[in-house]
Write a protein that holds these residues in place. Structure first.
Motif, PDB file in Angstrom:
ATOM      1  N   GLU A  13       0.844  -1.192   0.000  1.00  0.00           N
ATOM      2  CA  GLU A  13       0.000   0.000   0.000  1.00  0.00           C
ATOM      3  C   GLU A  13       0.878   1.239   0.000  1.00  0.00           C
ATOM      4  O   GLU A  13       2.016   1.217   0.471  1.00  0.00           O
ATOM      5  CB  GLU A  13      -0.915  -0.004   1.220  1.00  0.00           C
ATOM      6  CG  GLU A  13      -1.891  -1.160   1.217  1.00  0.00           C
ATOM      7  CD  GLU A  13      -2.797  -1.173   2.440  1.00  0.00           C
ATOM      8  OE1 GLU A  13      -2.786  -0.192   3.224  1.00  0.00           O
ATOM      9  OE2 GLU A  13      -3.514  -2.170   2.594  1.00  0.00           O
ATOM     10  N   VAL A  14       0.324   2.332  -0.471  1.00  0.00           N
ATOM     11  CA  VAL A  14       1.094   3.568  -0.546  1.00  0.00           C
ATOM     12  C   VAL A  14       1.549   4.017   0.841  1.00  0.00           C
ATOM     13  O   VAL A  14       2.664   4.513   1.002  1.00  0.00           O
ATOM     14  CB  VAL A  14       0.316   4.678  -1.306  1.00  0.00           C
ATOM     15  CG1 VAL A  14      -0.817   5.240  -0.493  1.00  0.00           C
ATOM     16  CG2 VAL A  14       1.258   5.771  -1.758  1.00  0.00           C
ATOM     17  N   SER A  15       0.727   3.814   1.861  1.00  0.00           N
ATOM     18  CA  SER A  15       1.134   4.204   3.222  1.00  0.00           C
ATOM     19  C   SER A  15       2.343   3.393   3.678  1.00  0.00           C
ATOM     20  O   SER A  15       3.204   3.914   4.389  1.00  0.00           O
ATOM     21  CB  SER A  15      -0.026   4.048   4.203  1.00  0.00           C
ATOM     22  OG  SER A  15      -0.447   2.698   4.269  1.00  0.00           O
ATOM     23  N   ASP A  16       2.429   2.122   3.256  1.00  0.00           N
ATOM     24  CA  ASP A  16       3.603   1.307   3.577  1.00  0.00           C
ATOM     25  C   ASP A  16       4.848   1.913   2.936  1.00  0.00           C
ATOM     26  O   ASP A  16       5.893   2.050   3.581  1.00  0.00           O
ATOM     27  CB  ASP A  16       3.455  -0.126   3.047  1.00  0.00           C
ATOM     28  CG  ASP A  16       2.246  -0.858   3.581  1.00  0.00           C
ATOM     29  OD1 ASP A  16       1.868  -0.611   4.742  1.00  0.00           O
ATOM     30  OD2 ASP A  16       1.678  -1.673   2.827  1.00  0.00           O
ATOM     31  N   LEU A  17       4.727   2.268   1.682  1.00  0.00           N
ATOM     32  CA  LEU A  17       5.858   2.802   0.934  1.00  0.00           C
ATOM     33  C   LEU A  17       6.360   4.114   1.539  1.00  0.00           C
ATOM     34  O   LEU A  17       7.568   4.309   1.700  1.00  0.00           O
ATOM     35  CB  LEU A  17       5.434   3.001  -0.522  1.00  0.00           C
ATOM     36  CG  LEU A  17       6.518   3.127  -1.559  1.00  0.00           C
ATOM     37  CD1 LEU A  17       7.457   1.937  -1.544  1.00  0.00           C
ATOM     38  CD2 LEU A  17       5.894   3.290  -2.934  1.00  0.00           C
ATOM     39  N   ILE A  18       5.439   4.991   1.894  1.00  0.00           N
ATOM     40  CA  ILE A  18       5.827   6.269   2.502  1.00  0.00           C
ATOM     41  C   ILE A  18       6.476   6.020   3.867  1.00  0.00           C
ATOM     42  O   ILE A  18       7.497   6.636   4.206  1.00  0.00           O
ATOM     43  CB  ILE A  18       4.610   7.214   2.627  1.00  0.00           C
ATOM     44  CG1 ILE A  18       3.998   7.508   1.253  1.00  0.00           C
ATOM     45  CG2 ILE A  18       4.981   8.493   3.373  1.00  0.00           C
ATOM     46  CD1 ILE A  18       4.854   8.294   0.300  1.00  0.00           C
ATOM     47  N   THR A  19       5.925   5.104   4.651  1.00  0.00           N
ATOM     48  CA  THR A  19       6.508   4.772   5.955  1.00  0.00           C
ATOM     49  C   THR A  19       7.918   4.233   5.791  1.00  0.00           C
ATOM     50  O   THR A  19       8.836   4.623   6.524  1.00  0.00           O
ATOM     51  CB  THR A  19       5.617   3.758   6.700  1.00  0.00           C
ATOM     52  OG1 THR A  19       4.339   4.351   6.914  1.00  0.00           O
ATOM     53  CG2 THR A  19       6.225   3.356   8.029  1.00  0.00           C
ATOM     54  N   PHE A  20       8.108   3.330   4.832  1.00  0.00           N
ATOM     55  CA  PHE A  20       9.440   2.774   4.598  1.00  0.00           C
ATOM     56  C   PHE A  20      10.435   3.867   4.217  1.00  0.00           C
ATOM     57  O   PHE A  20      11.574   3.880   4.690  1.00  0.00           O
ATOM     58  CB  PHE A  20       9.408   1.728   3.467  1.00  0.00           C
ATOM     59  CG  PHE A  20       8.698   0.450   3.807  1.00  0.00           C
ATOM     60  CD1 PHE A  20       8.728  -0.091   5.084  1.00  0.00           C
ATOM     61  CD2 PHE A  20       8.004  -0.237   2.822  1.00  0.00           C
ATOM     62  CE1 PHE A  20       8.081  -1.282   5.378  1.00  0.00           C
ATOM     63  CE2 PHE A  20       7.353  -1.424   3.103  1.00  0.00           C
ATOM     64  CZ  PHE A  20       7.396  -1.955   4.383  1.00  0.00           C
TER      65      PHE A  20
END
Length: 177
Positions: A131-138
């Motif tokens: 998910e995009v939120s995962d990518l931003i968090t990473f």
């Protein structure tokens, strides 16, 4: 704003505002007339950069390789948030819904990253559950981990490479654990 930008990069986002005033050669009244709080100053410094990052995401949708497009954009995102303390400041603002600055940044970055991510998921390059939120968090985690390293750009690139290798689509070796 240029003085604040330089000091945030040199010493972090918690630099005393009096230091910003001295660097700018202004009186403190001038700063506070234009920026009522540290968040307002942060917003002024970084919103323009966030908007430019979003424009870059849009232009990268035309990249021949979806993976290359998202990698170029992720490097730019990490470069921006790796500025001393910005990633941590943005993450800290997430408590209880966060400040206007955090919400704006999160919503804007999510909207910019979503088409890039969908493109790499559609071509089968990245795991379909990402998910995009995962990518931003990473990417924020990479920025925090690398921001104080003496070779911060190289360290961030290494961490990004390892992350991207883990996000590639392939049989999940952990599935049966």
């Amino acid at each position: 704003m240029a003085a604040a930008d330089d000091l945030f990069d040199e010493r972090g986002t918690e630099v005393p505002l009096d230091d910003v005033v001295r660097r700018a050669g202004l009186g403190s009244g001038t700063l506070y007339r234009h920026f009522a709080s540290r968040d307002a100053l942060l917003a002024a410094v970084f919103w323009g950069r966030i908007d430019a990052l979003c424009e870059e995401a849009e232009s990268l949708l035309a990249a021949e390789s979806p993976v290359k497009g998202i990698v170029v954009w992720l490097r730019s995102l990490i470069g921006l948030t790796m500025r001393r303390g910005l990633a941590a400041a943005l993450a800290a603002d997430n408590k209880d819904g966060g400040s206007e600055l955090f919400r704006y940044c999160r919503e804007t970055l999510d909207a910019a990253a979503t088409p890039l991510l969908e493109r790499v998921k559609e071509d089968g390059s990245f795991h379909p559950d990402l998910e995009v939120s995962d990518l931003i968090t990473f990417t924020h985690a990479i920025a925090v981990a690398a921001e104080r390293a003496p070779d911060r750009e190289e360290h961030a690139d290494r961490l990004l490479h390892l992350l991207l290798d883990g996000l590639r689509t392939r049989e999940d070796p952990l599935r049966d654990l």
